[in-house]
Design a protein around this motif. Structure first.
Motif: not given
Length: 73
Positions: A33, A52-53, A57-58, A61, A67, A69-70
């Motif tokens: 995380v 963010l997601k 995050e993408r 990952k 990884i 989660e962010v």
């Protein structure tokens, strides 16, 4: 893992700076995380969770193994 995350955040940082924002790495847990702090125009932006997601995050990952989660702090 920090050594793998920092270069990817550098690329992300360049993109965010084009919009007046920035990102800081706060922590990485052993279970994958990543905690970050969005700053500049990204702080308080109504689209910051989407950024963010769907972006941060993408990218992490896709480029760093392990990884999960962010999260923003």
């Amino acid at each position: 893992m920090r050594g793998e995350v920092e270069p990817v955040l550098g690329v992300i940082r360049n993109a965010l700076r084009m919009e007046g924002g920035d990102i800081e790495l706060v922590d990485i847990t052993d279970d994958g995380v990543v905690s970050v702090k969005l700053t500049g125009s990204c702080a308080g932006c109504p689209f910051s969770q989407m950024t963010l997601k769907n972006f941060v995050e993408r990218e992490l990952k896709n480029n760093v193994d392990g990884i999960k989660e962010v999260v923003a702090v």
